[in-house]
Motif scaffolding. Structure first.
Motif, PDB file in Angstrom:
ATOM      1  N   ARG A 107      65.078  48.367  15.001  1.00  0.00           N
ATOM      2  CA  ARG A 107      65.616  48.272  15.925  1.00  0.00           C
ATOM      3  C   ARG A 107      66.171  46.911  16.597  1.00  0.00           C
ATOM      4  O   ARG A 107      64.332  45.930  16.485  1.00  0.00           O
ATOM      5  CB  ARG A 107      65.088  49.233  17.831  1.00  0.00           C
ATOM      6  CG  ARG A 107      65.421  50.429  17.245  1.00  0.00           C
ATOM      7  CD  ARG A 107      64.668  51.912  17.782  1.00  0.00           C
ATOM      8  NE  ARG A 107      64.736  52.141  18.300  1.00  0.00           N
ATOM      9  CZ  ARG A 107      64.408  53.164  17.117  1.00  0.00           C
ATOM     10  NH1 ARG A 107      63.491  52.533  16.234  1.00  0.00           N
ATOM     11  NH2 ARG A 107      65.313  54.642  17.200  1.00  0.00           N
ATOM     12  N   THR A 134      71.536  57.786   6.254  1.00  0.00           N
ATOM     13  CA  THR A 134      71.648  58.031   7.080  1.00  0.00           C
ATOM     14  C   THR A 134      72.530  59.013   7.519  1.00  0.00           C
ATOM     15  O   THR A 134      72.014  59.208   9.243  1.00  0.00           O
ATOM     16  CB  THR A 134      71.748  56.308   7.704  1.00  0.00           C
ATOM     17  OG1 THR A 134      73.196  56.413   7.195  1.00  0.00           O
ATOM     18  CG2 THR A 134      71.345  55.284   8.045  1.00  0.00           C
ATOM     19  N   ALA A 168      66.999  51.136   2.667  1.00  0.00           N
ATOM     20  CA  ALA A 168      67.175  52.138   4.086  1.00  0.00           C
ATOM     21  C   ALA A 168      65.835  53.425   3.735  1.00  0.00           C
ATOM     22  O   ALA A 168      65.854  54.549   4.138  1.00  0.00           O
ATOM     23  CB  ALA A 168      68.343  53.463   3.598  1.00  0.00           C
ATOM     24  N   THR A 183      70.176  50.112  16.427  1.00  0.00           N
ATOM     25  CA  THR A 183      69.300  49.947  15.430  1.00  0.00           C
ATOM     26  C   THR A 183      69.820  50.390  13.916  1.00  0.00           C
ATOM     27  O   THR A 183      71.092  50.443  14.019  1.00  0.00           O
ATOM     28  CB  THR A 183      69.482  51.995  15.716  1.00  0.00           C
ATOM     29  OG1 THR A 183      68.678  52.527  17.138  1.00  0.00           O
ATOM     30  CG2 THR A 183      68.349  52.723  14.844  1.00  0.00           C
ATOM     31  N   GLN A 184      69.298  49.559  13.290  1.00  0.00           N
ATOM     32  CA  GLN A 184      69.676  50.122  11.568  1.00  0.00           C
ATOM     33  C   GLN A 184      68.612  50.420  10.830  1.00  0.00           C
ATOM     34  O   GLN A 184      67.559  50.376  11.062  1.00  0.00           O
ATOM     35  CB  GLN A 184      69.905  48.013  10.941  1.00  0.00           C
ATOM     36  CG  GLN A 184      71.001  47.258  12.094  1.00  0.00           C
ATOM     37  CD  GLN A 184      70.657  45.673  12.148  1.00  0.00           C
ATOM     38  OE1 GLN A 184      69.283  45.505  12.468  1.00  0.00           O
ATOM     39  NE2 GLN A 184      71.027  44.898  10.809  1.00  0.00           N
ATOM     40  N   SER A 185      69.465  50.686   9.727  1.00  0.00           N
ATOM     41  CA  SER A 185      68.903  51.463   8.666  1.00  0.00           C
ATOM     42  C   SER A 185      68.725  49.960   7.257  1.00  0.00           C
ATOM     43  O   SER A 185      69.776  50.178   6.779  1.00  0.00           O
ATOM     44  CB  SER A 185      69.500  52.896   7.652  1.00  0.00           C
ATOM     45  OG  SER A 185      68.337  53.026   7.193  1.00  0.00           O
ATOM     46  N   THR A 240      63.854  51.428   9.533  1.00  0.00           N
ATOM     47  CA  THR A 240      64.679  51.748  10.588  1.00  0.00           C
ATOM     48  C   THR A 240      64.062  50.325  11.509  1.00  0.00           C
ATOM     49  O   THR A 240      63.010  50.912  11.925  1.00  0.00           O
ATOM     50  CB  THR A 240      64.919  53.133  11.539  1.00  0.00           C
ATOM     51  OG1 THR A 240      64.720  53.852  10.554  1.00  0.00           O
ATOM     52  CG2 THR A 240      65.365  52.763  12.521  1.00  0.00           C
TER      53      THR A 240
END
Length: 320
Positions: free
Chosen positions: A139, A277, A134, A128-130, A137
């Motif tokens: 995946r 985050t 930001a 998972t990344q932001s 989100t």
């Protein structure tokens, strides 16, 4: 489940917290095998074994201190050859991301950087990344080769789980590029007694509303009461009120603490990208229309010079 390589970030044998978090994540994916390099690497085995590492591959060659990055990539490539891992996890520091990128290239693998979570999936690890300052989100998973993933601090709890921690010497052949960039001098980091900004569980940051360098004492007092790190917005740093090393934002450092207190910070997208985050965000600002309130879990519309001293006093009283 297969083995998961974990690159160990340590200082002369003292293992840093992000590595222990990586061991928690590695156990979700397989059997953690730690790779400790440089002076004091052998001394890491006890702590690593107590946090789930079944094996600790060690090499204390002087090249790791004398030269930048490439010797570490050589070592991780050698470790991948020994272990045949299902994934490689690296702390998401500046150096860690460079090491990971070079390793992925050598292994012919895909790379995911700045993950805030990693879980097992039916077709491999899912990160998972932001992303996009930001705003989103995502995946994703690596579809080619061995997944190489860098993980941001505070992405997982540190969990003590006893394992073998068996120490094995890792043979490494350094390539011709290993000596390409040599370290010619080192200077000790200024010791403040506060936690490292990117690793801290709590961060208290000040912005333009602080009004001057001398007023950052209010920010520091609350940080010290909470056992927190001190951050600053780009506006505060550009004004010379606080050192650049403490800047939080897209052009500074990214943080993901359990608690983030933003005092006198309007909440420009540049700043939000570096702290969005955070698990819980508290904002203190005189302007009720400040964008930071759109992001905050808790907001106080008020003068930070009245709010923060009261909060510091209350925290201190409850600790006493």
């Amino acid at each position: 489940m297969g083995d998961v390589l974990v690159y160990v970030d340590h200082v002369e044998g003292a293992v840093r917290k992000p590595t222990l978090e990586l061991l928690t994540i590695a156990r979700r994916l397989g059997e953690p095998v730690a790779v400790a390099l440089g002076a004091g690497a052998g001394a890491t085995a006890g702590v690593l074994g107590e946090h789930g590492a079944v094996r600790v591959l060690v090499n204390e060659a002087g090249e790791f201190a004398r030269y930048l990055v490439v010797p570490k990539v050589d070592a991780l490539e050698a470790a991948a050859g020994v272990v045949s891992p299902v994934a490689v996890l690296v702390p998401s520091s500046g150096e860690g991301k460079e090491v990971a990128a070079r390793l992925a290239l050598r292994l012919g693998s895909g790379l995911v950087t700045d993950a805030v979570d990693v879980v097992a999936g039916s077709e491999g690890p899912v990160a998972t990344q932001s992303v996009f300052a930001a705003s989103f989100t995502t995946r994703s998973r690596v579809t080619v080769g061995v997944p190489v993933i860098t993980v941001k601090p505070n992405a997982a709890p540190v969990e003590a789980v006893a394992a073998g921690g068996v120490v094995e010497e890792l043979p490494v052949e350094f390539g011709v590029l290993a000596a390409g960039t040599r370290v010619v001098a080192r200077a000790p980091r200024e010791v403040s007694g506060r936690p490292e900004l990117t690793e801290a569980a709590i961060v208290v940051s000040g912005g333009r509303g602080v009004g001057g360098a001398e007023n950052f004492a209010v920010i520091e007092a609350l940080a010290d009461a909470l056992g927190a790190a001190v951050g600053a917005s780009r506006a505060a740093v550009d004004a010379g009120w606080y050192p650049h090393a403490h800047q939080v934002g897209q052009t500074g450092k990214s943080v993901s603490p359990q608690l983030y207190v933003a005092a006198g910070i309007s909440g420009a997208i540049q700043h939000r990208a570096g702290m969005q985050t955070s698990k819980t965000i508290v904002a203190v600002n005189k302007d009720p229309e400040a964008p930071i309130f759109e992001l905050a879990d808790y907001g106080v519309v008020g003068d930070l010079f009245q709010v923060l001293p009261q909060l510091t006093e209350e925290v201190t009283a409850r600790k006493g």
